[in-house]
Design a protein around this motif. Structure first.
Motif, PDB file in Angstrom:
ATOM      1  N   SER A 136       0.844  -1.201   0.000  1.00 43.18           N
ATOM      2  CA  SER A 136       0.000   0.000   0.000  1.00 43.18           C
ATOM      3  C   SER A 136       0.872   1.240   0.000  1.00 43.18           C
ATOM      4  N   GLN A 137       0.476   2.232  -0.800  1.00 41.01           N
ATOM      5  CA  GLN A 137       1.251   3.471  -0.849  1.00 41.01           C
ATOM      6  C   GLN A 137       0.758   4.469   0.187  1.00 41.01           C
ATOM      7  N   SER A 138      -0.539   4.756   0.157  1.00 39.04           N
ATOM      8  CA  SER A 138      -1.091   5.796   1.030  1.00 39.04           C
ATOM      9  C   SER A 138      -1.415   5.238   2.406  1.00 39.04           C
TER      10      SER A 138
ATOM     11  N   LEU B 218      -4.980   0.680   1.674  1.00 27.17           N
ATOM     12  CA  LEU B 218      -5.180  -0.773   1.606  1.00 27.17           C
ATOM     13  C   LEU B 218      -4.692  -1.446   2.897  1.00 27.17           C
TER      14      LEU B 218
ATOM     15  N   TRP C 172       2.614  10.972  -6.189  1.00 27.97           N
ATOM     16  CA  TRP C 172       3.172  10.723  -7.515  1.00 27.97           C
ATOM     17  C   TRP C 172       3.540  12.039  -8.199  1.00 27.97           C
TER      18      TRP C 172
ATOM     19  N   PHE D  15       3.689   8.833 -12.769  1.00 28.68           N
ATOM     20  CA  PHE D  15       2.347   8.248 -12.818  1.00 28.68           C
ATOM     21  C   PHE D  15       2.039   7.674 -14.214  1.00 28.68           C
TER      22      PHE D  15
ATOM     23  N   GLN E  91      -4.279  -3.489  -5.169  1.00 26.73           N
ATOM     24  CA  GLN E  91      -4.983  -2.354  -5.758  1.00 26.73           C
ATOM     25  C   GLN E  91      -4.791  -2.415  -7.270  1.00 26.73           C
ATOM     26  N   PRO E  92      -5.863  -2.090  -8.035  1.00 23.84           N
ATOM     27  CA  PRO E  92      -5.667  -2.047  -9.481  1.00 23.84           C
ATOM     28  C   PRO E  92      -4.936  -0.764  -9.870  1.00 23.84           C
ATOM     29  N   TRP E  93      -4.025  -0.869 -10.814  1.00 24.77           N
ATOM     30  CA  TRP E  93      -3.433   0.280 -11.492  1.00 24.77           C
ATOM     31  C   TRP E  93      -3.725   0.053 -12.968  1.00 24.77           C
ATOM     32  N   TYR E  94      -4.197   1.026 -13.644  1.00 22.71           N
ATOM     33  CA  TYR E  94      -4.453   0.924 -15.078  1.00 22.71           C
ATOM     34  C   TYR E  94      -5.166  -0.385 -15.454  1.00 22.71           C
ATOM     35  N   LEU E  95      -6.254  -0.670 -14.736  1.00 22.23           N
ATOM     36  CA  LEU E  95      -7.129  -1.815 -15.039  1.00 22.23           C
ATOM     37  C   LEU E  95      -6.396  -3.163 -14.958  1.00 22.23           C
TER      38      LEU E  95
ATOM     39  N   GLY F  26      -8.664  -2.980  -2.993  1.00 22.99           N
ATOM     40  CA  GLY F  26      -8.900  -1.595  -2.553  1.00 22.99           C
ATOM     41  C   GLY F  26      -8.757  -0.692  -3.765  1.00 22.99           C
ATOM     42  N   SER F  27      -9.883  -0.353  -4.411  1.00 19.27           N
ATOM     43  CA  SER F  27      -9.806   0.298  -5.722  1.00 19.27           C
ATOM     44  C   SER F  27     -10.468   1.672  -5.720  1.00 19.27           C
ATOM     45  N   ARG F  28     -10.373   2.358  -6.876  1.00 16.40           N
ATOM     46  CA  ARG F  28     -11.211   3.541  -7.081  1.00 16.40           C
ATOM     47  C   ARG F  28     -12.611   3.003  -7.368  1.00 16.40           C
ATOM     48  N   ASN F  29     -12.789   2.312  -8.472  1.00 15.68           N
ATOM     49  CA  ASN F  29     -14.055   1.613  -8.757  1.00 15.68           C
ATOM     50  C   ASN F  29     -13.915   0.645  -9.932  1.00 15.68           C
ATOM     51  N   MET F  30     -12.744   0.662 -10.599  1.00 16.05           N
ATOM     52  CA  MET F  30     -12.624  -0.144 -11.818  1.00 16.05           C
ATOM     53  C   MET F  30     -11.613  -1.268 -11.618  1.00 16.05           C
TER      54      MET F  30
HETATM   55  C1  LIG Z   1      -0.950   4.533 -11.272  1.00 13.47           C
HETATM   56  C2  LIG Z   1      -2.309   4.262 -10.675  1.00 13.47           C
HETATM   57  C3  LIG Z   1      -3.315   3.750 -11.472  1.00 13.47           C
HETATM   58  C4  LIG Z   1      -4.572   3.448 -10.918  1.00 13.47           C
HETATM   59  N1  LIG Z   1      -5.521   2.865 -11.715  1.00 13.47           N
HETATM   60  C5  LIG Z   1      -6.680   2.435 -11.150  1.00 13.47           C
HETATM   61  C6  LIG Z   1      -7.619   1.678 -11.920  1.00 13.47           C
HETATM   62  O1  LIG Z   1      -7.405   1.356 -13.095  1.00 13.47           O
HETATM   63  N2  LIG Z   1      -8.797   1.303 -11.328  1.00 13.47           N
HETATM   64  C7  LIG Z   1      -9.089   1.641 -10.024  1.00 13.47           C
HETATM   65  O2  LIG Z   1     -10.161   1.281  -9.548  1.00 13.47           O
HETATM   66  N3  LIG Z   1      -8.191   2.311  -9.253  1.00 13.47           N
HETATM   67  C8  LIG Z   1      -6.994   2.711  -9.788  1.00 13.47           C
HETATM   68  N4  LIG Z   1      -6.077   3.378  -8.998  1.00 13.47           N
HETATM   69  C9  LIG Z   1      -6.353   3.561  -7.547  1.00 13.47           C
HETATM   70  C10 LIG Z   1      -5.726   2.402  -6.751  1.00 13.47           C
HETATM   71  O3  LIG Z   1      -6.342   1.185  -7.086  1.00 13.47           O
HETATM   72  C11 LIG Z   1      -5.817   2.575  -5.225  1.00 13.47           C
HETATM   73  O4  LIG Z   1      -7.148   2.596  -4.818  1.00 13.47           O
HETATM   74  C12 LIG Z   1      -5.135   3.799  -4.703  1.00 13.47           C
HETATM   75  O5  LIG Z   1      -3.917   3.970  -5.375  1.00 13.47           O
HETATM   76  C13 LIG Z   1      -4.862   3.718  -3.204  1.00 13.47           C
HETATM   77  O6  LIG Z   1      -4.116   2.547  -2.907  1.00 13.47           O
HETATM   78  P1  LIG Z   1      -2.964   2.458  -1.809  1.00 13.47           P
HETATM   79  O7  LIG Z   1      -3.516   1.686  -0.653  1.00 13.47           O
HETATM   80  O8  LIG Z   1      -1.807   1.756  -2.456  1.00 13.47           O
HETATM   81  O9  LIG Z   1      -2.591   3.862  -1.415  1.00 13.47           O
HETATM   82  C14 LIG Z   1      -4.824   3.715  -9.545  1.00 13.47           C
HETATM   83  C15 LIG Z   1      -3.801   4.263  -8.754  1.00 13.47           C
HETATM   84  C16 LIG Z   1      -2.564   4.521  -9.294  1.00 13.47           C
HETATM   85  C17 LIG Z   1      -1.477   5.069  -8.400  1.00 13.47           C
END
Ligand SMILES: Cc1cc2nc3c(=O)[nH]c(=O)nc-3n(C[C@H](O)[C@H](O)[C@H](O)COP(=O)(O)O)c2cc1C
Length: 302
Positions: free
Chosen positions: A11-13, A16, A50, A55, A90-94, A124-128
């Motif tokens: 987890s970064q922040s 998660l 970032w 990023f 956590q998802p990054w870029y789907l 632990g995502s944004r929503n995707m």
């Molecule tokens: C480079 C990057 C890309 C991300 N892409 C997505 C994504 O595709 N879908 C999504 O739901 N969240 C995305 N997020 C949000 C992360 O899934 C995550 O919720 C957020 O970074 C907090 O996680 P942490 O516990 O590592 O701080 C992205 C975050 C980062 C940094």
């Protein structure tokens, strides 16, 4: 005999991390359960907050699931026989984040997962997250494991609002309200309530039977996903494949130009195309009702 559970996360922040602490609370409180924690550590970690350059620069490696070097996992953990593994990512870029993907493709995962241990994924995502989870399922399939549960926490604000606020959060490192916008990320109330999932996991861990685990988790609201987000996720994956392959081998100035192009593509896709697609989606919704229902059920399952 004590039941042994391994929790794996990065987890970064700290979001998660907090989620996993809350979910595992009931397990920690149970004398008959031992919870070990494996924090994935990168040889070269990613910045938080970032920079805009970093990023976008991680996009090709993330999407093409190129593993980066991770720090060695302790021998004490590798020697254990676990009854259950909780894999939080956590998802990054789907796709699964680079730390999550790098771990899943490492020899440590080979050692830990190849013992046929049941796995619960925690997102632990944004929503995707839907297609990222498909990619994780594929990686887990390479090992002798069974995915027995999936828990998803997400930002429940409208898609465009959460897209705006997450960028603010990622680039400032501050999970706070920006102007009139709601707080970014997963709500504190949702995080605080997530120990309810731990209680469900504990029940199944004790009985050593995971057949109904996902059904019980779903009853507690473990996976709520608007189908429209699955649709965007799938379409964007096709476009991301083209962009990632075009950028991956570019270096220096040429890479910078391509990443700038990708940034403009994202802005247009999120702010102009997705609202148009949304309107079309709802216009044809009644004709696709059955398919939508079927797909949603699939993504709520394991
Ligand atoms: C480079 C990057 C890309 C991300 N892409 C997505 C994504 O595709 N879908 C999504 O739901 N969240 C995305 N997020 C949000 C992360 O899934 C995550 O919720 C957020 O970074 C907090 O996680 P942490 O516990 O590592 O701080 C992205 C975050 C980062 C940094």
């Amino acid at each position: 005999m004590k039941k042994k559970v391994l929790l794996i996360y990065y987890s970064q922040s700290g979001q998660l991390k907090e989620i996993t602490q809350q979910i595992t609370k009931p397990l920690h409180e149970e004398d008959q359960v031992q919870v070990d924690v494996l924090t994935i550590k990168m040889e070269t970690d990613f910045p938080f907050p970032w920079t805009s350059e970093a990023f976008f620069d991680v996009f090709p490696d993330t999407f093409l699931q190129e593993p980066h070097a991770i720090k060695p996992v302790s021998e004490t953990i590798l020697k254990q026989e676990y009854n259950l593994i909780l894999f939080a990512y956590q998802p990054w870029y789907l796709s699964p984040s680079i730390p999550a993907n790098s771990f899943l493709k490492s020899s440590y995962a080979q050692q830990l997962f190849s013992k046929g241990v049941p796995v619960v994924s925690i997102i632990g995502s944004r929503n995707m997250w839907a297609m990222a989870q498909e990619k994780v399922k594929q990686l887990l399939k390479d090992y002798d494991t069974t995915l027995v549960g999936n828990i998803v926490l997400a930002d429940r604000n409208p898609n465009l609002i959460s897209a705006y606020t997450i960028v603010k959060w990622m680039f400032t490192g501050e999970k706070r309200k920006f102007g009139i916008f709601p707080k970014p990320g997963i709500s504190q109330a949702e995080i605080n309530a997530s120990d309810k999932f731990g209680e469900v996991i504990l029940k199944h861990l004790k009985s050593n039977n995971y057949n109904k685990l996902q059904t019980d988790l779903l009853e507690k609201g473990a996976v709520e996903i608007p189908h429209f987000l699955i649709q965007i996720d799938k379409t964007a994956n096709k476009m991301f494949t083209k962009w990632a392959n075009a950028i991956k081998n570019k270096k220096g100035k040429s890479r910078k130009r391509w990443l700038k192009g990708f940034y403009y593509y994202l802005v247009i896709a999120i702010w102009i195309l997705s609202p148009i697609v949304n309107v079309i989606y709802w216009l044809i919704y009644p004709f696709r009702y059955k398919k939508i229902k079927k797909e949603t059920t699939y993504f709520r399952g394991v």
